[in-house]
Design an enzyme around this catalytic site. Structure first.
Site, mmCIF file in Angstrom:
data_model
loop_
_atom_site.group_PDB
_atom_site.id
_atom_site.type_symbol
_atom_site.label_atom_id
_atom_site.label_comp_id
_atom_site.label_asym_id
_atom_site.label_seq_id
_atom_site.Cartn_x
_atom_site.Cartn_y
_atom_site.Cartn_z
ATOM 1 N N ASP A 1 -63.057 -17.512 34.565
ATOM 2 C CA ASP A 1 -61.795 -16.997 35.097
ATOM 3 C C ASP A 1 -62.038 -15.706 35.864
ATOM 4 O O ASP A 1 -62.863 -14.881 35.466
ATOM 5 C CB ASP A 1 -60.805 -16.737 33.953
ATOM 6 C CG ASP A 1 -60.378 -18.027 33.277
ATOM 7 O OD1 ASP A 1 -60.385 -19.077 33.945
ATOM 8 O OD2 ASP A 1 -60.034 -17.987 32.070
ATOM 9 N N ASP B 1 -64.986 -21.926 30.971
ATOM 10 C CA ASP B 1 -64.515 -21.775 32.347
ATOM 11 C C ASP B 1 -64.729 -20.336 32.803
ATOM 12 O O ASP B 1 -64.827 -19.426 31.992
ATOM 13 C CB ASP B 1 -63.048 -22.186 32.494
ATOM 14 C CG ASP B 1 -62.222 -21.885 31.262
ATOM 15 O OD1 ASP B 1 -61.392 -22.708 30.872
ATOM 16 O OD2 ASP B 1 -62.435 -20.792 30.669
ATOM 17 N N ASP C 1 -55.383 -10.219 24.765
ATOM 18 C CA ASP C 1 -55.159 -10.329 23.320
ATOM 19 C C ASP C 1 -56.166 -9.550 22.477
ATOM 20 O O ASP C 1 -55.814 -8.570 21.823
ATOM 21 C CB ASP C 1 -55.042 -11.807 22.876
ATOM 22 C CG ASP C 1 -56.152 -12.706 23.398
ATOM 23 O OD1 ASP C 1 -57.091 -12.197 24.039
ATOM 24 O OD2 ASP C 1 -56.094 -13.934 23.136
HETATM 25 P P1 ATP Z 1 -61.881 -20.239 25.701
HETATM 26 O O1 ATP Z 1 -63.341 -20.152 25.636
HETATM 27 O O2 ATP Z 1 -61.315 -20.995 24.589
HETATM 28 O O3 ATP Z 1 -61.339 -20.661 27.048
HETATM 29 P P2 ATP Z 1 -60.689 -17.747 26.427
HETATM 30 O O4 ATP Z 1 -60.778 -16.396 25.828
HETATM 31 O O5 ATP Z 1 -61.212 -17.904 27.815
HETATM 32 O O6 ATP Z 1 -61.384 -18.745 25.435
HETATM 33 P P3 ATP Z 1 -58.211 -18.671 27.488
HETATM 34 O O7 ATP Z 1 -57.075 -19.323 26.803
HETATM 35 O O8 ATP Z 1 -58.956 -19.432 28.527
HETATM 36 O O9 ATP Z 1 -59.189 -18.194 26.351
HETATM 37 O O10 ATP Z 1 -57.647 -17.336 28.090
HETATM 38 C C1 ATP Z 1 -58.374 -16.542 29.017
HETATM 39 C C2 ATP Z 1 -58.109 -15.063 28.754
HETATM 40 O O11 ATP Z 1 -56.718 -14.770 28.935
HETATM 41 C C3 ATP Z 1 -58.427 -14.595 27.345
HETATM 42 O O12 ATP Z 1 -59.796 -14.281 27.188
HETATM 43 C C4 ATP Z 1 -57.532 -13.382 27.195
HETATM 44 O O13 ATP Z 1 -58.092 -12.267 27.832
HETATM 45 C C5 ATP Z 1 -56.288 -13.807 27.976
HETATM 46 N N1 ATP Z 1 -55.280 -14.456 27.107
HETATM 47 C C6 ATP Z 1 -55.154 -15.762 26.837
HETATM 48 N N2 ATP Z 1 -54.131 -16.011 26.017
HETATM 49 C C7 ATP Z 1 -53.575 -14.824 25.743
HETATM 50 C C8 ATP Z 1 -52.461 -14.395 24.960
HETATM 51 N N3 ATP Z 1 -51.728 -15.282 24.267
HETATM 52 N N4 ATP Z 1 -52.171 -13.068 24.931
HETATM 53 C C9 ATP Z 1 -52.899 -12.186 25.639
HETATM 54 N N5 ATP Z 1 -53.954 -12.518 26.388
HETATM 55 C C10 ATP Z 1 -54.303 -13.816 26.453
HETATM 56 MG MG MG Z 2 -61.048 -19.699 28.966
#
Ligand code: ATP
Ligand code: MG
Length: 430
Positions: free
Chosen positions: A63, A61, A139
């Site tokens: 964001d 996705d 994170d």
């Molecule tokens: P994916 O490809 O699985 O979606 P992602 O990194 O985009 O991986 P998401 O859960 O969609 O993961 O979260 C988007 C962003 O929000 C992360 O890249 C990170 O920067 C932030 N984030 C998500 N969860 C946390 C957390 N528990 N603590 C701090 N930052 C977080």
């Molecule tokens: Mg994501």
């Protein structure tokens, strides 16, 4: 790679120094970012999509992070809806799809709730902040890169680019504090390690084992969501092994861990691993997967064990199976909540298993027409492959589906069990 580095300034990578191609960017997100920037706000792609684009993975996705407050986003986009009370976000809708637009937030400060400070407004738990603060509250370093698709620049405040090149997963800031703030980050570290083939480094790695027990205090519903992300990431088998290896599994699936401990002949492990591998294969082929199926596998060994005990106590097979299913599901939801709509299907997959024994025409057809036949049959095949004594059934049902209706007539058992005539009930005294 040309990099400019000033104190407290991010590393800036210009468009000519990275290989993200414009056509890889979702055009809707580009449109949103342009509109936000035109209205005078900062706006970037952030998180997983920037990381994945740099690694040549397909982003899940796109964001967006912006300096615009949620209300301002809502006013700019007619299809925007604000969601979340703790963390207010804007969802900008395109039919059934939407993109997430989040206002920059500052790291969560325990004492700050409800106050207003110079940088950011605080509403409930929302501490709005600057771009840099937004980077520091994320994170892992590789998840805190900001990409401006209008000028092509990537901004890195936390050393994410260097870690990405080394394929390192490291928490931003003090690892112990960051895991304490949110223990789910341990599961996320393992998920990214499996999915991105990265190495978890330093204390980010070393603290998982000693801190894993903190997961016991996380809301079971959140753990369920994270668990699904791990198992349905397309790298479920690898993720599962990492969860086990880092001592995290016992706080998520204690029933499964117990089964694995007592699995002398390796039969349950084989069942589990082939189910996870199948799930990964299905995801790679773009086929659907369903959470209740994996939970049916993960908990099966304990269900079988309790079913056998209940039968020893004199319960008939179906009743014994239902007793076992209820007991195991009740134990499991205390750790990771399985929504009822899923656990009902898990139970159906289990309770259909004994029905595969029957080859009598009417019963076989009823089973074949059952809405859960496909899942229950796939489950049966995996059981047979793992060495459970159900290969005859598995083979019979495989053939059954391959042959014509006429040929099926030859397959049904001629001596289907007749229903026993019910004895008239005895009247009991009142
Ligand atoms: P994916 O490809 O699985 O979606 P992602 O990194 O985009 O991986 P998401 O859960 O969609 O993961 O979260 C988007 C962003 O929000 C992360 O890249 C990170 O920067 C932030 N984030 C998500 N969860 C946390 C957390 N528990 N603590 C701090 N930052 C977080
Ligand atoms: Mg994501």
């Amino acid at each position: 790679m040309r990099q400019s580095l000033k104190p407290e300034q991010p590393i800036v990578i210009t468009a000519s120094d990275h290989h993200i191609k414009a056509e890889k960017i979702c055009s809707r997100s580009l449109g949103i970012i342009k509109k936000l920037q035109k209205a005078g706000h900062e706006a970037y792609l952030v998180g997983g999509c920037v990381r994945d684009l740099l690694l040549d993975h397909e982003p899940k996705d796109f964001d967006i992070a912006t300096s615009a407050l949620p209300e301002q986003v809502r006013k700019l986009f007619s299809s925007a809806r604000l969601i979340g009370r703790r963390f207010r976000l804007a969802h900008i809708h395109f039919g059934r799809d939407y993109l997430e637009v989040a206002t920059f937030r500052a790291p969560h400060d325990e004492g700050a709730g409800g106050q207003v400070n110079a940088q950011g407004r605080i509403i409930h738990d929302n501490v709005y902040g600057t771009l840099e603060e937004d980077a520091w509250r994320r994170d892992f370093t590789i998840n805190a890169l900001y990409y401006n698709p209008v000028n092509g620049e990537i901004l890195d405040f936390v050393g994410g680019l260097a870690d990405l090149e080394k394929r390192h997963i490291s928490l931003i800031g003090d690892p112990e504090q960051r895991y304490r703030e949110d223990p789910v980050r341990m599961m996320r570290a393992l998920r990214f390690a499996a999915k991105l083939d990265c190495k978890i480094t330093g204390d980010t790695e070393a603290l998982i084992l000693p801190m894993a027990s903190l997961l016991g205090a996380v809301a079971p519903a959140r753990l369920f969501d994270e668990m699904l992300k791990l198992l349905h990431s397309g790298y479920g088998l690898k993720s599962f092994r990492l969860l086990d290896q880092y001592g995290v599994l016992e706080y998520l699936l204690p029933v499964t861990v117990k089964s694995l401990k007592h699995d002398q002949d390796g039969q349950f492990k084989q069942l589990l691993e082939s189910a996870l591998q199948n799930t990964d294969n299905r995801i790679a082929e773009g086929k659907s997967v369903m959470p209740p199926f994996l939970y049916a596998i993960l908990l099966w060994d304990e269900v079988s064990r309790l079913k056998a005990l209940a039968q020893e106590e004199g319960h008939p097979e179906m009743q014994a199976l239902n007793i076992a299913a209820t007991d195991v599901l009740r134990k499991q939801v205390q750790h990771t909540a399985i929504p009822k709509r899923f656990s009902n299907i898990t139970r159906e997959i289990w309770t259909l298993q004994p029905r595969f024994h029957s080859r009598e025409q009417r019963r076989a057809n009823a089973l074949f027409n059952n809405i859960r036949f496909r899942a229950a049959y796939d489950f049966l095949v995996l059981r047979a492959q793992s060495g459970e004594p159900v290969s005859d059934e598995s083979q019979w049902w495989t053939t059954f589906q391959e042959v014509t209706a006429e040929e099926r007539l030859l397959m049904y058992s001629k001596t289907g069990k007749r229903r026993k005539k019910r004895r008239p009930r005895k009247k009991t005294g009142t």
